[in-house]
Design a protein around this motif. Structure first.
Motif, PDB file in Angstrom:
ATOM      1  N   THR A 151     -21.361   6.847   0.372  1.00  0.00           N
ATOM      2  CA  THR A 151     -20.206   6.342   1.086  1.00  0.00           C
ATOM      3  C   THR A 151     -19.081   7.361   0.989  1.00  0.00           C
ATOM      4  O   THR A 151     -18.594   7.626  -0.106  1.00  0.00           O
ATOM      5  N   THR A 152     -18.683   7.926   2.111  1.00  0.00           N
ATOM      6  CA  THR A 152     -17.613   8.922   2.097  1.00  0.00           C
ATOM      7  C   THR A 152     -16.461   8.516   3.002  1.00  0.00           C
ATOM      8  O   THR A 152     -15.623   9.331   3.343  1.00  0.00           O
ATOM      9  N   ALA A 153     -16.427   7.276   3.375  1.00  0.00           N
ATOM     10  CA  ALA A 153     -15.386   6.815   4.287  1.00  0.00           C
ATOM     11  C   ALA A 153     -14.096   6.495   3.538  1.00  0.00           C
ATOM     12  O   ALA A 153     -14.101   6.287   2.337  1.00  0.00           O
ATOM     13  N   ARG A 154     -13.016   6.456   4.278  1.00  0.00           N
ATOM     14  CA  ARG A 154     -11.761   5.977   3.719  1.00  0.00           C
ATOM     15  C   ARG A 154     -11.486   4.591   4.280  1.00  0.00           C
ATOM     16  O   ARG A 154     -12.064   4.198   5.289  1.00  0.00           O
ATOM     17  N   MET A 155     -10.629   3.859   3.620  1.00  0.00           N
ATOM     18  CA  MET A 155     -10.321   2.493   4.031  1.00  0.00           C
ATOM     19  C   MET A 155      -9.695   2.500   5.428  1.00  0.00           C
ATOM     20  O   MET A 155      -8.745   3.231   5.681  1.00  0.00           O
ATOM     21  N   SER A 156     -10.234   1.680   6.300  1.00  0.00           N
ATOM     22  CA  SER A 156      -9.697   1.580   7.660  1.00  0.00           C
ATOM     23  C   SER A 156      -8.430   0.720   7.659  1.00  0.00           C
ATOM     24  O   SER A 156      -8.166  -0.025   6.723  1.00  0.00           O
ATOM     25  N   ASP A 157      -7.668   0.821   8.724  1.00  0.00           N
ATOM     26  CA  ASP A 157      -6.462   0.003   8.855  1.00  0.00           C
ATOM     27  C   ASP A 157      -6.803  -1.483   8.901  1.00  0.00           C
ATOM     28  O   ASP A 157      -6.052  -2.307   8.363  1.00  0.00           O
ATOM     29  N   ASP A 158      -7.920  -1.845   9.526  1.00  0.00           N
ATOM     30  CA  ASP A 158      -8.328  -3.256   9.573  1.00  0.00           C
ATOM     31  C   ASP A 158      -8.637  -3.796   8.185  1.00  0.00           C
ATOM     32  O   ASP A 158      -8.254  -4.915   7.841  1.00  0.00           O
ATOM     33  N   VAL A 159      -9.332  -3.005   7.380  1.00  0.00           N
ATOM     34  CA  VAL A 159      -9.649  -3.425   6.014  1.00  0.00           C
ATOM     35  C   VAL A 159      -8.367  -3.500   5.190  1.00  0.00           C
ATOM     36  O   VAL A 159      -8.165  -4.439   4.425  1.00  0.00           O
ATOM     37  N   MET A 160      -7.472  -2.515   5.375  1.00  0.00           N
ATOM     38  CA  MET A 160      -6.197  -2.555   4.663  1.00  0.00           C
ATOM     39  C   MET A 160      -5.423  -3.824   5.010  1.00  0.00           C
ATOM     40  O   MET A 160      -4.877  -4.480   4.130  1.00  0.00           O
ATOM     41  N   GLN A 161      -5.410  -4.185   6.275  1.00  0.00           N
ATOM     42  CA  GLN A 161      -4.706  -5.398   6.698  1.00  0.00           C
ATOM     43  C   GLN A 161      -5.306  -6.627   6.015  1.00  0.00           C
ATOM     44  O   GLN A 161      -4.588  -7.491   5.523  1.00  0.00           O
ATOM     45  N   ALA A 162      -6.634  -6.700   5.948  1.00  0.00           N
ATOM     46  CA  ALA A 162      -7.304  -7.832   5.303  1.00  0.00           C
ATOM     47  C   ALA A 162      -6.997  -7.875   3.805  1.00  0.00           C
ATOM     48  O   ALA A 162      -6.763  -8.948   3.241  1.00  0.00           O
ATOM     49  N   VAL A 163      -6.978  -6.716   3.150  1.00  0.00           N
ATOM     50  CA  VAL A 163      -6.665  -6.657   1.719  1.00  0.00           C
ATOM     51  C   VAL A 163      -5.248  -7.153   1.470  1.00  0.00           C
ATOM     52  O   VAL A 163      -5.004  -7.936   0.540  1.00  0.00           O
ATOM     53  N   VAL A 164      -4.311  -6.722   2.298  1.00  0.00           N
ATOM     54  CA  VAL A 164      -2.918  -7.152   2.151  1.00  0.00           C
ATOM     55  C   VAL A 164      -2.803  -8.661   2.349  1.00  0.00           C
ATOM     56  O   VAL A 164      -2.208  -9.368   1.536  1.00  0.00           O
ATOM     57  N   GLU A 165      -3.385  -9.173   3.430  1.00  0.00           N
ATOM     58  CA  GLU A 165      -3.289 -10.604   3.721  1.00  0.00           C
ATOM     59  C   GLU A 165      -3.912 -11.451   2.616  1.00  0.00           C
ATOM     60  O   GLU A 165      -3.320 -12.430   2.154  1.00  0.00           O
ATOM     61  N   LYS A 166      -5.103 -11.082   2.194  1.00  0.00           N
ATOM     62  CA  LYS A 166      -5.783 -11.854   1.149  1.00  0.00           C
ATOM     63  C   LYS A 166      -5.124 -11.655  -0.211  1.00  0.00           C
ATOM     64  O   LYS A 166      -5.092 -12.572  -1.028  1.00  0.00           O
ATOM     65  N   GLY A 167      -4.611 -10.452  -0.465  1.00  0.00           N
ATOM     66  CA  GLY A 167      -3.941 -10.197  -1.727  1.00  0.00           C
ATOM     67  C   GLY A 167      -2.676 -11.031  -1.892  1.00  0.00           C
ATOM     68  O   GLY A 167      -2.375 -11.505  -2.979  1.00  0.00           O
ATOM     69  N   LEU A 168      -1.950 -11.213  -0.807  1.00  0.00           N
ATOM     70  CA  LEU A 168      -0.693 -11.951  -0.861  1.00  0.00           C
ATOM     71  C   LEU A 168      -0.863 -13.460  -0.715  1.00  0.00           C
ATOM     72  O   LEU A 168       0.070 -14.209  -0.984  1.00  0.00           O
ATOM     73  N   ALA A 169      -2.043 -13.888  -0.310  1.00  0.00           N
ATOM     74  CA  ALA A 169      -2.278 -15.320  -0.064  1.00  0.00           C
ATOM     75  C   ALA A 169      -2.213 -16.125  -1.360  1.00  0.00           C
ATOM     76  O   ALA A 169      -2.816 -15.756  -2.366  1.00  0.00           O
ATOM     77  N   ASP A 170      -1.464 -17.201  -1.336  1.00  0.00           N
ATOM     78  CA  ASP A 170      -1.429 -18.189  -2.423  1.00  0.00           C
ATOM     79  C   ASP A 170      -0.938 -17.670  -3.769  1.00  0.00           C
ATOM     80  O   ASP A 170      -1.295 -18.220  -4.806  1.00  0.00           O
ATOM     81  N   VAL A 171      -0.171 -16.592  -3.772  1.00  0.00           N
ATOM     82  CA  VAL A 171       0.410 -16.106  -5.026  1.00  0.00           C
ATOM     83  C   VAL A 171       1.883 -15.793  -4.813  1.00  0.00           C
ATOM     84  O   VAL A 171       2.346 -15.598  -3.695  1.00  0.00           O
ATOM     85  N   ASP A 172       2.619 -15.737  -5.910  1.00  0.00           N
ATOM     86  CA  ASP A 172       4.027 -15.371  -5.853  1.00  0.00           C
ATOM     87  C   ASP A 172       4.225 -13.861  -5.943  1.00  0.00           C
ATOM     88  O   ASP A 172       5.143 -13.309  -5.361  1.00  0.00           O
ATOM     89  N   ILE A 173       3.346 -13.214  -6.711  1.00  0.00           N
ATOM     90  CA  ILE A 173       3.428 -11.767  -6.914  1.00  0.00           C
ATOM     91  C   ILE A 173       2.027 -11.178  -6.822  1.00  0.00           C
ATOM     92  O   ILE A 173       1.075 -11.718  -7.395  1.00  0.00           O
ATOM     93  N   CYS A 174       1.912 -10.050  -6.121  1.00  0.00           N
ATOM     94  CA  CYS A 174       0.640  -9.326  -6.068  1.00  0.00           C
ATOM     95  C   CYS A 174       0.930  -7.855  -6.347  1.00  0.00           C
ATOM     96  O   CYS A 174       1.778  -7.245  -5.694  1.00  0.00           O
ATOM     97  N   THR A 175       0.233  -7.312  -7.321  1.00  0.00           N
ATOM     98  CA  THR A 175       0.370  -5.905  -7.666  1.00  0.00           C
ATOM     99  C   THR A 175      -0.820  -5.151  -7.095  1.00  0.00           C
ATOM    100  O   THR A 175      -1.964  -5.517  -7.352  1.00  0.00           O
ATOM    101  N   PHE A 176      -0.539  -4.128  -6.317  1.00  0.00           N
ATOM    102  CA  PHE A 176      -1.585  -3.286  -5.735  1.00  0.00           C
ATOM    103  C   PHE A 176      -1.627  -1.978  -6.509  1.00  0.00           C
ATOM    104  O   PHE A 176      -0.636  -1.260  -6.583  1.00  0.00           O
ATOM    105  N   GLY A 177      -2.786  -1.678  -7.114  1.00  0.00           N
ATOM    106  CA  GLY A 177      -2.970  -0.419  -7.822  1.00  0.00           C
ATOM    107  C   GLY A 177      -4.081   0.366  -7.152  1.00  0.00           C
ATOM    108  O   GLY A 177      -4.969  -0.209  -6.522  1.00  0.00           O
ATOM    109  N   PHE A 178      -4.038   1.678  -7.289  1.00  0.00           N
ATOM    110  CA  PHE A 178      -5.030   2.535  -6.653  1.00  0.00           C
ATOM    111  C   PHE A 178      -5.716   3.380  -7.706  1.00  0.00           C
ATOM    112  O   PHE A 178      -5.062   4.080  -8.474  1.00  0.00           O
TER     113      PHE A 178
END
Length: 84
Positions: free
Chosen positions: A35-62
């Protein structure tokens, strides 16, 4: 307060720094397809939406040195989605 922490590796095995401590190279060796791909904008959007769902704080680390391979535009786009 409900919190969530996400650790994201948005460049898969694209990184070629060969750091001795990197666990991902061993994981990649056992895959049937490299796998040599980078995260697509669609996947990034899904990660953001699901990460923020039903929580008060979401920390994104790379994981790793992803920011070198993705460039600042990736993170500017991520910031726009988070602020959106």
């Amino acid at each position: 307060m409900r919190a969530r922490q996400l650790l994201i590796k948005p460049v898969s095995a694209y990184c070629d720094l060969q750091c001795r401590y990197c666990f991902y190279k061993d994981v990649e060796k056992h895959r049937s397809r490299r796998t040599t791909a980078r995260m697509s904008d669609d996947v990034m959007q899904a990660v953001v939406e699901k990460g923020l769902a039903d929580v008060d704080i979401c920390t994104f680390g790379f994981q790793g040195v992803s920011h070198f391979w993705l460039g600042w535009d990736f993170f500017k786009n991520l910031w726009r989605k988070l602020a959106g």
